[in-house]
Design a protein around this motif. Structure first.
Motif, PDB file in Angstrom:
ATOM      1  N   ARG A  51      -4.070  -0.062  -0.744  1.00  0.00           N
ATOM      2  CA  ARG A  51      -4.829  -1.318  -0.632  1.00  0.00           C
ATOM      3  C   ARG A  51      -5.244  -1.551   0.823  1.00  0.00           C
ATOM      4  O   ARG A  51      -4.495  -1.266   1.742  1.00  0.00           O
ATOM      5  N   THR A  67       0.841  -1.193   0.000  1.00  0.00           N
ATOM      6  CA  THR A  67       0.000   0.000   0.000  1.00  0.00           C
ATOM      7  C   THR A  67       0.879   1.247   0.000  1.00  0.00           C
ATOM      8  O   THR A  67       2.098   1.154  -0.165  1.00  0.00           O
ATOM      9  N   ASP A  78      -1.607  -2.295 -11.144  1.00  0.00           N
ATOM     10  CA  ASP A  78      -1.099  -3.564 -10.608  1.00  0.00           C
ATOM     11  C   ASP A  78       0.056  -4.088 -11.457  1.00  0.00           C
ATOM     12  O   ASP A  78       1.018  -4.647 -10.946  1.00  0.00           O
ATOM     13  N   SER A  89     -12.282   0.889  -8.002  1.00  0.00           N
ATOM     14  CA  SER A  89     -11.764   0.675  -9.357  1.00  0.00           C
ATOM     15  C   SER A  89     -12.731   1.241 -10.402  1.00  0.00           C
ATOM     16  O   SER A  89     -12.318   1.832 -11.402  1.00  0.00           O
ATOM     17  N   THR A 126      -6.378   5.089  -4.590  1.00  0.00           N
ATOM     18  CA  THR A 126      -5.067   5.533  -5.078  1.00  0.00           C
ATOM     19  C   THR A 126      -4.701   6.879  -4.463  1.00  0.00           C
ATOM     20  O   THR A 126      -5.579   7.672  -4.124  1.00  0.00           O
ATOM     21  N   ARG A 171      -1.302   2.618  -5.765  1.00  0.00           N
ATOM     22  CA  ARG A 171      -2.461   1.974  -5.142  1.00  0.00           C
ATOM     23  C   ARG A 171      -2.379   2.030  -3.614  1.00  0.00           C
ATOM     24  O   ARG A 171      -1.313   1.865  -3.015  1.00  0.00           O
ATOM     25  N   SER A 192       3.232   1.584 -10.341  1.00  0.00           N
ATOM     26  CA  SER A 192       2.748   2.959 -10.193  1.00  0.00           C
ATOM     27  C   SER A 192       2.824   3.618 -11.565  1.00  0.00           C
ATOM     28  O   SER A 192       3.511   3.128 -12.458  1.00  0.00           O
ATOM     29  N   THR A 237      -8.242   9.435  -0.643  1.00  0.00           N
ATOM     30  CA  THR A 237      -7.802   8.891  -1.934  1.00  0.00           C
ATOM     31  C   THR A 237      -8.359   9.725  -3.083  1.00  0.00           C
ATOM     32  O   THR A 237      -9.310  10.497  -2.926  1.00  0.00           O
ATOM     33  N   TYR A 262      -6.830   0.250 -12.536  1.00  0.00           N
ATOM     34  CA  TYR A 262      -6.232  -0.542 -11.459  1.00  0.00           C
ATOM     35  C   TYR A 262      -5.429  -1.708 -12.036  1.00  0.00           C
ATOM     36  O   TYR A 262      -4.392  -2.094 -11.480  1.00  0.00           O
ATOM     37  N   ASP A 321      -9.286   1.601   0.142  1.00  0.00           N
ATOM     38  CA  ASP A 321      -8.959   0.973  -1.136  1.00  0.00           C
ATOM     39  C   ASP A 321      -9.046   2.098  -2.168  1.00  0.00           C
ATOM     40  O   ASP A 321     -10.090   2.744  -2.298  1.00  0.00           O
TER      41      ASP A 321
END
Lengths: 949, 79
Positions: free
Chosen positions: A704, A241, A758, A736, A692, A702, A762, A344, A754, A690
Motif C-alpha cells: 500500500r 504494507t 483486505d 486493483s 501486491t 498488499r 493475505s 509488484t 483486493y 500500490d
C-alpha cells in the motif's frame, strides 16, 4: 514500542481444550494454557502490565499485573497464572490498586514521568500504565541514587539505548532470545546495578546484535527507540504494507509523517513474519528518499553523451519511436523486455503484457532467470506446480530440517529466526553447504550434520543420500505407490541403488565423509516430518534443475510432501520472485505458468487483450545477450532490474548492452544497466507503490502506498503510457483493476481480489472455487500433476574445472545487512556493517599465497579478474573462496562465467575456478569501470542543454 | 548466435535426458525441450548447424536436431 493502535494481549496464545472461568463477573471461555492476563484481555479487560507482551513468554517480573483469585490468599501475577475451570478472578479491587500504585511509584522513582519531550510519548507503556494505576510522580526522595544522566549508547545507526529510561523489564533480552534467537543481550549485574548489556558490555554496534529491531519493538519505554522518532517526529498515519527485500515478504506498518517515513513497525498480524523483522526491512528504507534518486525522465543519443532531463511525454514518445524504428528495421523479434522481482505483481503483469501485446513478441524474461528458474522447471516436472509446498509456519511442525544451498539467517533472516525457534525446541538439522554458515553453529543451535560438499556436487550428494534411503529400506512405499508414478519411481530407485551412487563411491566427488552422509540420509528419511529448505546454492549451477528434481525425488520417496511440517521449500531471493514468475514473465509462459503453445490459454489472453499472440517461446535473458552480440537483438525495456551488475560474466553482458540501439531503463537510480541506457524512466520505491507481492510461500500480500511517487507517476502508469505510445492502449483505473484481469486469466488466482486481500490479510494461491481462501499446504491428497514423477538424476560434473592455473573454486552469496546488487542497502546506514565485498579464503590457502587478513588480492578466472580485500577465515573450506556481490566496483560478476543450467540457462554463479594472489593495485577492469561510470552518469546542466539545442 | 553456444546447450540437455529416458527416447525428449523453451531462431540456427554436419553435437542431440528440423519444416509457413 508497538505500532500505532496495536492491542497487545499480554501473553502468547494457547491451543488447549476449552476452559471456562469467571473474570470480574464475566464468563470467559479460552483454551487451556491461556494466562489470566490474556483471558482478561480477550474478554475486554486490560490488566495493567509492563514486562508482559504477547510475543514473549510470560516472565512475571514487573508485579503490576497482580490479580485476586477466589479461594487463594496471595496475589498472583496474571501473566504467569494459567486459567482453570471454575476459577473466579478479580482484576480490580482497592487492595490491588494499592499494590499496583506501590509498584509503579518505585518504577517512576528512577524513571520520572517527564514525558512531554520523550520520543515515546503516546506510545510509552510506563506512561500509560502510570496513568491507569493513578500515579503521576514518585513520592520517594529524589536525592537518592538513580540512573538519570546515564550516557546513551548511540552507536547503532538506527536506534539508541538510553539506560536512564530503562526499567529492566527484560523484554528486550527475551525478544533477542525468543524471537530473534541471537542471544546478544543480557541483564548485567544485580539489584539496583542491573542494566541491559549488549554482548559483554559492548556497544550495540560492536556487539553480536544483528539489529533486527526486536528489542526496540518490545521495549515498553523509550529506552530503546528508533532515531527516526527523534529526527522526523511523531507519525501522522499508519499504512500496512509489505517489505521489498527478501522472499519472506514481511508485513509492516509504515508510520508516516507527511512524505517521510518515521519508522517501519513489523506487523504483529503479518502472516509471514508475525511481528518480527530484520535489519533491512525494519530500518533500511532510507534509500527511498536518497539523494541519488532520479525523479525526472532523461534521454540521450549515445551512452557517452550526458543525460538530458526531459518531460515524461518526450521520454515516453522517444522510447516508443525507437522501439518502433528498431522493429521496423530489424524485425518484430529484435526487441524485448525484462521484468523485475522488486516490482509488484501488477507492474510485472503489465510489462509482460506490453512485450507480448504491444511489441508482439514473447521476448520477455525476468531476473528469476538468474536465481530460481530451475525451481520452476524442476518442481513443475515432478509435482506439477512451480512453487514451494508449505507455509513458513509449517517449520514449527518439522522434526528434521534439511537446509541445502541456503543461508536463512543471512538471506531470509525472519524465517531463519523462526527456523531457529523450532531447532531450539529440539528439531534436528542437516546443513549441506560448502561454507560453515551460521546455522551450523549458533547460540543454542548446532547442526546435527554439516555436509561441507565441494561446490558443484549437489546432485552427487543427493544421489548418495537417495542411495542410502533406498538400499536401507527407508522409503515410504505405500505413499509412493498411492501417490506417485510407479514406473518412474522404479527407474529412479534402480538408478540410485547402483553401487556407483553410494556415499563411499561419491565421497571423492563431494568431499563429504560417507559416514556423515549415511547418517544424515537416515535422519532425514526416518525422523518423521522431514522438510527441505533450499536456495540459490541449489539452483545456480549447470545442474541446478537436476538438483531441484533430485530434491523432489527425495521428498516424494520418503513421503515428505503434502502435510504440515514437511515439503520442498525454495527460499526465494527477492521479495517478488514467486510473483514475477507467476505473472508470466518467462518467455515460454503466460501468467499462471500456462505455456504459450497452449491454444486454450493463448486464446483467452488474445481475447482479453484484443491481439494475436505468438505461440512459440521467446528469448531468455542470456539468449538476448547472445542475439545482441550477433546483431539480431537491438532494443530492450529493463524494468527495475540491474543486469549489468547482477548477471554473470559482466564483460559479456556489457558488450551485449553496448551492441543494442535502444536500452530503456526504469529504475530508482542510475544503476549499472542505466550506464548503457538511452532512455531513463524514473521508477518508484515500494513505499510509493500500490499493488501486491507474492512471497516464497505463495502468499499474496498488499503493498500500500505510504508516500506519493516522487517522480509523479506510479510504475504501472509509466508502463501503460509506454504501451499507449507504442500503439497498444491499456486502460486501468487502478492496480486493483489489473489484479481483476489477472484473476480472470489465471486459474490459480481466480478468486483473488483486493477486497478479499483486505478481508483476509493475505492469500496463498491457489485461490479459486476449490480453495476460496487460498491454499496454505499444497499437494495434500494428490500432487497437482496427478501422480508425482521421478527422474533419473545423473551427476554431470560442471565444465568449470580447477587446474594448475585456476586451482580454487569461487562461490558467491549474500550477507545479512546487504541485499542483492546493493542498490538499496548501499544507500542506507547498513554500510556500517558491510562497506565492501570481501573475499573469504581459508587460512591454509592464504598462507600458501602469503596473504594476510585485510590484504588486497587479485581474483582471476577464465572470464576476467578483479581485486578484493581478503578475509582469512575457516568458514570456507580449503580450496574454496567466497565473496558477495553487493558493490558494483567489486566486480564479482566480472569473474563468474556464462556457464548455465541445462534446462533454464540459470547462470552457474556458484562455481568458478579462480586463482588468488596478493596485489597492490586495482584490476584493469576496475580502473576502466571507474572512468566509464564517471562518463556515463553525467547529467547535463541546463546551460549544456541550451548549448546543445 | 554462435553454433558453439547452441551445441553446448543441446548437449547439456542430452546429458539429462539420456540417463533418464535412455538412448532411444532421449532425442524426442531433447527436441521437445527445445520446442518448449528455445526461441525459434535458436532452433533454426541449430538446425542449420546440423544441416552443415552438426559438429560437436552428441549423438542424442544430433538426433534431436533432426526432429527439431522436421518440426520447423512442418510449422514454417510456405512462401
Amino acid at each position: 514500542m508497538y505500532a500505532i493502535n496495536h492491542h497487545d494481549l499480554g501473553t502468547p496464545a494457547s491451543d488447549g481444550a476449552a476452559v471456562t472461568l469467571d473474570i470480574d463477573g464475566q464468563t470467559v471461555t479460552v483454551p487451556s494454557g491461556t494466562s489470566l492476563m490474556r483471558a482478561a484481555a480477550l474478554a475486554g479487560t486490560s490488566v495493567p502490565k509492563l514486562c508482559a507482551t504477547d510475543t514473549l513468554k510470560a516472565f512475571g517480573s514487573c508485579r503490576l499485573c497482580l490479580v485476586e483469585i477466589e479461594g487463594r490468599r496471595d496475589f498472583p501475577a496474571s501473566c504467569t497464572t494459567p486459567v482453570a475451570n471454575g476459577m473466579k478472578v478479580r482484576t480490580q479491587s482497592d487492595k490491588l490498586s494499592a499494590l499496583r500504585r506501590g509498584v509503579m511509584e518505585l518504577y517512576v522513582s528512577d524513571h520520572p514521568l517527564e514525558c512531554e519531550a520523550c520520543p515515546a510519548k503516546g506510545h510509552c507503556e510506563l506512561e500509560s500504565m502510570a496513568e491507569v494505576v493513578g500515579v503521576t510522580k514518585s513520592p520517594y526522595n529524589v536525592k537518592g541514587p538513580t540512573h538519570q544522566g546515564a550516557v546513551a549508547d548511540t552507536s547503532n545507526p538506527y536506534f539508541n539505548f538510553n539506560a536512564d529510561l530503562c526499567i529492566v523489564c527484560s523484554r528486550c533480552v527475551r525478544a533477542c532470545n525468543e524471537v530473534q534467537g541471537t542471544f546478544a543481550l543480557t541483564v548485567d549485574s544485580r539489584g539496583f546495578a542491573s542494566t541491559i548489556s549488549a554482548s559483554q558490555k559492548e556497544s550495540f554496534l560492536a556487539s553480536e546484535c544483528v539489529s533486527c529491531g526486536a528489542c526496540v519493538e518490545s521495549c515498553p519505554t523509550a529506552a530503546l527507540s528508533e532515531k527516526g522518532l527523534i529526527t522526523v517526529g511523531k507519525p501522522e498515519k499508519a499504512v500496512t504494507t509489505t517489505c521489498a527485500y527478501c522472499g519472506v515478504g514481511c508485513s509492516f506498518v509504515a508510520e508516516v509523517k507527511g512524505q517521510q517515513v518515521v519508522r517501519m513497525a513489523p506487523n504483529r498480524d503479518g502472516d509471514a513474519n508475525h511481528g518480527h523483522a530484520c535489519v533491512k526491512g525494519r530500518f533500511a528504507y532510507g534509500y527511498a528518499t536518497h539523494a541519488d534518486r532520479i525523479t525526472k525522465p532523461m534521454i540521450r543519443a549515445k551512452i557517452t553523451d550526458p543525460w538530458q532531463e526531459v518531460s515524461w511525454d518526450i521520454a515516453i514518445n522517444h522510447a516508443a519511436s525507437e522501439f518502433k524504428r528498431i522493429q521496423s528495421q530489424y524485425g518484430r523479434d529484435s526487441v524485448g523486455g525484462i521484468t523485475s522481482s522488486r516490482c509488484t505483481n501488477e507492474e510485472v503483469y503489465l510489462v509482460q503484457k506490453l512485450v507480448r501485446a504491444a511489441f508482439g513478441t514473447n521476448n520477455v524474461d525476468t531476473c528469476a532467470r538468474v536465481c530460481h528458474s530451475p525451481t520452476g522447471y524442476g518442481l513443475k516436472a515432478t509435482i506439477g506446480e512451480s512453487a514451494g509446498t508449505q507455509t513458513f509456519d509449517s517449520v514449527q511442525k518439522s522434526d528434521v530440517i534439511f537446509v541445502i544451498g541456503a543461508n536463512p539467517t543471512d538471506g531470509h533472516p525472519v524465517f531463519g529466526s523462526q527456523m531457529k525457534r523450532r531447532l531450539r525446541q529440539g528439531a534436528k538439522l542437516i546443513v549441506a553447504d560448502p561454507r560453515a554458515i551460521d546455522l551450523v553453529r549458533t547460540p543454542h543451535v548446532k547442526a546435527d550434520y554439516h555436509l561441507p560438499l565441494k561446490p558443484g556436487t549437489n546432485v552427487a550428494l543427493l544421489n548418495s543420500m537417495a542411495h542410502v534411503i533406498v538400499t536401507e529400506g527407508l522409503t515410504r512405499e505405500f505413499y509412493v505407490e498411492s501417490r506417485c508414478d510407479v514406473d518412474s519411481y522404479q527407474r529412479w530407485k534402480a538408478f540410485v541403488a547402483q553401487p556407483s551412487q553410494s556415499p563411499e563411491a561419491l565421497e571423492a566427488v563431494t568431499g563429504v565423509p560417507a559416514g556423515d552422509l549415511r547418517a544424515a540420509a537416515r535422519l532425514y528419511a526416518s525422523g518423521n516430518n522431514g522438510a527441505i529448505y533450499y536456495g540459490l546454492g541449489v539452483t545456480e549451477h549447470s545442474q541446478g534443475t537436476t538438483t531441484v528434481i533430485a530434491i523432489a525425488n527425495l521428498a516424494m520417496a520418503t513421503g515428505n510432501v503434502g502435510r504440515e511440517g514437511v515439503g520442498i521449500n525454495p527460499l526465494r531471493g527477492q521479495n517478488n520472485v514467486q510473483g514475477s514468475c507467476d505473472m508470466g514473465s518467462f518467455p515460454h509462459e503466460f501468467p499462471g505458468y500456462q505455456h504459450v503453445s497452449n491454444d486454450k490459454a493463448r486464446s483467452s489472453f488474445a481475447a482479453e487483450w484484443g491481439v494475436t499472440l505468438a505461440a512459440e517461446p521467446g528469448l531468455r535473458i542470456p539468449n538476448m545477450f547472445e542475439a545482441a552480440l550477433d546483431g539480431s537483438f537491438k532494443g530492450l525495456y529493463v524494468h527495475g532490474e540491474d543486469i549489468a551488475q547482477s548477471d554473470p560474466n559482466t564483460q559479456h553482458v556489457t558488450a551485449a548492452l553496448s551492441a543494442m540501439e535502444c536500452v530503456v531503463v526504469q529504475d530508482l537510480f542510475l544503476c549499472e544497466t542505466a550506464k548503457f541506457a538511452h532512455v531513463f524512466l524514473p521508477g518508484s520505491s515500494f513505499l510509493e507503490k500500490d499493488g501486491t507481492f507474492t512471497n516464497a510461500e505463495r502468499r499474496i500480500s498488499r503493498v500500500r502506498q505510504a508516500i506519493e511517487p516522487l517522480a509523479g507517476y506510479a510504475d504501472w502508469q509509466v508502463t501503460a503510457m509506454l504501451s499507449e505510445a507504442l500503439g497498444y492502449s491499456m486502460h486501468y483505473s487502478s492496480p486493483s483493476a489489473i489484479m481483476d484481469e489477472i484473476a480472470r486469466l489465471t486459474p490459480t488466482f481466480t478468486d483473488v481480489s483486493y477486497a478479499k486481500l483486505d478481508e483476509l490479510g493475505s492469500i496463498q494461491w491457489p485461490c479459486n472455487a476449490e480453495a476460496p481462501n487460498g491454499t496454505p499446504t499444497m499437494h495434500i491428497d494428490e500432487f497437482v500433476i496427478g501422480r508425482g514423477r521421478f527422474f533419473v538424476t545423473e551427476y554431470v560434473a560442471t565444465a568449470e574445472r580447477v587446474n594448475a592455473r585456476f586451482p580454487l573454486l569461487l562461490t558467491t552469496g549474500r550477507i545479512l545487512s546487504q541485499y542483492n546488487v546493493g542498490a538499496q542497502t548501499r544507500r542506507t546506514d547498513n554500510v556500517v556493517w558491510h562497506e565492501e565485498d570481501l573475499l573469504e579464503i581459508h587460512p591454509d590457502d592464504a598462507e600458501a599465497r602469503g596473504i594476510k587478513h585485510g590484504d588486497w588480492v587479485g581474483v582471476a578466472s577464465r572470464a576476467g579478474d578483479t581485486v578484493l580485500r581478503a578475509e582469512v577465515t575457516e568458514r570456507v573450506q580449503c580450496g574454496v573462496v567466497y565473496t558477495t556481490f553487493h558493490y558494483p566496483e567489486s566486480g564479482a560478476n566480472v569473474i563468474t562465467t556464462d556457464n548455465s543450467d541445462w534446462a533454464t540457462n540459470c547462470p552457474e554463479y556458484k562455481v568458478t575456478a579462480v586463482q588468488v594472489s596478493k596485489v597492490n593495485h586495482p584490476s584493469a577492469w576496475q580502473t576502466r569501470y571507474r572512468e566509464f561510470s564517471k562518463e556515463t552518469t553525467r547529467v547535463a546542466r541546463h546551460t549544456d542543454l541550451a548549448t546543445s539545442s | 548466435m554462435h553454433a558453439e553456444y547452441l551445441v553446448r546447450m543441446a548437449n547439456q540437455i542430452g546429458d539429462f535426458f539420456v540417463p533418464d529416458k535412455g538412448e532411444s527416447e532421449a532425442p524426442a525428449a531433447i527436441a521437445n525441450h527445445m520446442q518448449r523453451f528455445w526461441e525459434r531462431s535458436m532452433r533454426t540456427q541449430l538446425v542449420a548447424h546440423w544441416n552443415a554436419g552438426g559438429a560437436g553435437l552428441s549423438p542424442a542431440a544430433f538426433k534431436a536436431a533432426e526432429i527439431v528440423a522436421a518440426h520447423l519444416a512442418a510449422t514454417t509457413p510456405k512462401a
